[in-house]
Design a protein around this motif. Structure first.
Motif, mmCIF file in Angstrom:
data_model
loop_
_atom_site.group_PDB
_atom_site.id
_atom_site.type_symbol
_atom_site.label_atom_id
_atom_site.label_comp_id
_atom_site.label_asym_id
_atom_site.label_seq_id
_atom_site.Cartn_x
_atom_site.Cartn_y
_atom_site.Cartn_z
ATOM 1 N N LYS A 23 6.203 -3.012 1.092
ATOM 2 C CA LYS A 23 6.569 -4.410 1.310
ATOM 3 C C LYS A 23 7.804 -4.519 2.191
ATOM 4 N N ASP A 24 8.809 -3.666 1.923
ATOM 5 C CA ASP A 24 10.053 -3.696 2.697
ATOM 6 C C ASP A 24 9.842 -3.182 4.117
ATOM 7 N N GLY A 25 8.977 -2.203 4.273
ATOM 8 C CA GLY A 25 8.640 -1.684 5.591
ATOM 9 C C GLY A 25 9.737 -0.890 6.280
ATOM 10 N N VAL A 26 10.643 -0.284 5.509
ATOM 11 C CA VAL A 26 11.756 0.474 6.097
ATOM 12 C C VAL A 26 11.368 1.944 6.218
ATOM 13 N N SER A 27 11.365 2.461 7.435
ATOM 14 C CA SER A 27 10.975 3.850 7.679
ATOM 15 C C SER A 27 11.546 4.298 9.011
ATOM 16 N N PRO A 28 11.908 5.591 9.145
ATOM 17 C CA PRO A 28 12.351 6.083 10.461
ATOM 18 C C PRO A 28 11.206 6.103 11.461
ATOM 19 N N TYR A 29 9.979 6.058 10.977
ATOM 20 C CA TYR A 29 8.804 6.052 11.846
ATOM 21 C C TYR A 29 7.900 4.874 11.462
ATOM 22 N N PRO A 30 8.358 3.639 11.680
ATOM 23 C CA PRO A 30 7.580 2.476 11.225
ATOM 24 C C PRO A 30 6.190 2.401 11.831
ATOM 25 N N SER A 31 6.014 2.882 13.050
ATOM 26 C CA SER A 31 4.695 2.795 13.683
ATOM 27 C C SER A 31 3.667 3.679 12.997
ATOM 28 N N ARG A 32 4.124 4.721 12.263
ATOM 29 C CA ARG A 32 3.185 5.623 11.591
ATOM 30 C C ARG A 32 2.586 4.998 10.334
ATOM 31 N N HIS A 33 3.082 3.859 9.949
ATOM 32 C CA HIS A 33 2.527 3.160 8.789
ATOM 33 C C HIS A 33 1.676 1.955 9.204
ATOM 34 N N ALA A 34 1.741 1.588 10.463
ATOM 35 C CA ALA A 34 1.049 0.384 10.915
ATOM 36 C C ALA A 34 -0.460 0.587 10.944
ATOM 37 N N ASN A 35 -1.159 -0.398 10.432
ATOM 38 C CA ASN A 35 -2.631 -0.451 10.516
ATOM 39 C C ASN A 35 -3.353 0.650 9.746
ATOM 40 N N THR A 36 -2.670 1.367 8.872
ATOM 41 C CA THR A 36 -3.404 2.327 8.045
ATOM 42 C C THR A 36 -4.241 1.546 7.049
ATOM 43 N N MET A 37 -5.250 2.185 6.514
ATOM 44 C CA MET A 37 -6.117 1.508 5.562
ATOM 45 C C MET A 37 -5.540 1.517 4.148
ATOM 46 N N PHE A 38 -4.428 2.222 3.968
ATOM 47 C CA PHE A 38 -3.818 2.303 2.644
ATOM 48 C C PHE A 38 -3.429 0.921 2.138
ATOM 49 N N LYS A 39 -3.792 0.615 0.898
ATOM 50 C CA LYS A 39 -3.496 -0.674 0.290
ATOM 51 C C LYS A 39 -2.604 -0.474 -0.926
ATOM 52 N N SER A 40 -1.653 -1.379 -1.093
ATOM 53 C CA SER A 40 -0.708 -1.276 -2.197
ATOM 54 C C SER A 40 -1.402 -1.203 -3.546
ATOM 55 N N LYS A 41 -2.501 -1.911 -3.690
ATOM 56 C CA LYS A 41 -3.205 -1.922 -4.970
ATOM 57 C C LYS A 41 -3.762 -0.550 -5.348
ATOM 58 N N ASP A 42 -3.887 0.322 -4.341
ATOM 59 C CA ASP A 42 -4.430 1.655 -4.564
ATOM 60 C C ASP A 42 -3.351 2.714 -4.779
ATOM 61 N N ALA A 43 -2.101 2.286 -4.896
ATOM 62 C CA ALA A 43 -0.995 3.254 -4.944
ATOM 63 C C ALA A 43 -1.191 4.299 -6.040
ATOM 64 N N LYS A 44 -1.506 3.867 -7.254
ATOM 65 C CA LYS A 44 -1.666 4.838 -8.340
ATOM 66 C C LYS A 44 -2.832 5.779 -8.069
ATOM 67 N N LEU A 45 -3.937 5.249 -7.596
ATOM 68 C CA LEU A 45 -5.106 6.073 -7.288
ATOM 69 C C LEU A 45 -4.754 7.155 -6.277
ATOM 70 N N ILE A 46 -4.106 6.778 -5.187
ATOM 71 C CA ILE A 46 -3.781 7.736 -4.121
ATOM 72 C C ILE A 46 -2.750 8.753 -4.609
ATOM 73 N N ILE A 47 -1.749 8.297 -5.347
ATOM 74 C CA ILE A 47 -0.756 9.213 -5.919
ATOM 75 C C ILE A 47 -1.438 10.240 -6.818
ATOM 76 N N ASP A 48 -2.337 9.764 -7.666
ATOM 77 C CA ASP A 48 -3.029 10.668 -8.597
ATOM 78 C C ASP A 48 -3.922 11.659 -7.856
ATOM 79 N N LEU A 49 -4.577 11.205 -6.783
ATOM 80 C CA LEU A 49 -5.452 12.103 -6.029
ATOM 81 C C LEU A 49 -4.649 13.193 -5.322
#
Length: 235
Positions: A160-186
């Motif tokens: 949500k905050d979007g703070v990163s040294p490489y902000p463009s590497r997060h743009a337009n990825t398919m990753f969704k916040s609602k899936d955070a636990k699923l992806i972390i667990d995988l």
């Protein structure tokens, strides 16, 4: 030092990766290129960011648009090419082969977001991860695997905050916040089942980047080769 850093988006892989690169350059006298224009890892395995930072500026933007138009079968082929390409002897012989996610990205994200590589399907990526682990162990036995993680709530807030040294590497990825636990667990599951024995995790939930770097150095030191220790004057 061969290094493979994995983990969910916004866990802090690139932030810590840049800290590691700066520390390594200070210790060894090697070149350091700061973000956002420089990155010292091969970090082009997470769709649509399949183009390495630097040297590809003439087509990077267009390529990242076009990759999203590929059907899953062609995307599977392309991703397999990228993964296999980084097993070339030139990378292995050069040493210091540093990757973010590499084939672990496919093992986690492909079945969830990219439309290929699920269990029982052609080129199932979780099975392939075992195969590629075996190749890493054989070709680069000194490789250190590092899982970077944070709580789902932390991941969601950072996204949500979007703070990163490489902000463009997060743009337009398919990753969704609602899936955070699923992806972390995988990622945790793939890490736990990895054939790479020299491994450890770092939880960045309540740590500053400098504190995470200190933790990395402490945990990585026992796995450094004599050559690595000589380079950074630890022997």
């Amino acid at each position: 030092m061969n290094l493979l850093i994995i983990g969910c988006e916004w866990a802090g892989k690139r932030t810590l990766g840049d800290k590691i690169a700066k520390w390594w350059s200070e210790k060894t006298g090697s070149e350091y290129s700061p973000p956002p224009s420089g990155i010292h890892f091969h970090d082009h395995y997470t769709v649509p960011h399949v183009v390495h930072i630097g040297g590809h500026d003439h087509h990077k933007e267009q390529s990242e648009k076009d990759i999203l138009k590929l059907n899953p079968g062609v995307l599977e082929h392309f991703q397999r090419y990228q993964i296999e390409y980084h097993f070339q002897p030139s990378f292995i012989e050069e040493g210091n082969h540093w990757n973010i996610d590499w084939y672990y990205a496919d093992a986690v994200y492909a079945p969830v977001y990219w439309g290929f590589g699920g269990e029982g399907e052609y080129a199932a990526r979780r099975e392939a991860r075992v195969h590629w682990d075996q190749r890493v162990v054989e070709a680069m036995p000194d490789t250190i695997l590092v899982l970077i993680k944070a709580t789902p709530a932390t991941i969601k807030q950072r996204k949500k905050d979007g703070v990163s040294p490489y902000p463009s590497r997060h743009a337009n990825t398919m990753f969704k916040s609602k899936d955070a636990k699923l992806i972390i667990d995988l990622f945790q599951e793939e890490f736990d089942n990895s054939l790479i024995r020299q491994r450890f995790s770092i939880d960045t939930t309540n740590s500053t980047p400098d504190e995470s770097l200190d933790e990395f150095i402490k945990k990585a030191t026992p796995y450094l080769t004599h050559e690595d220790r000589t380079k950074i004057s630890m022997d």
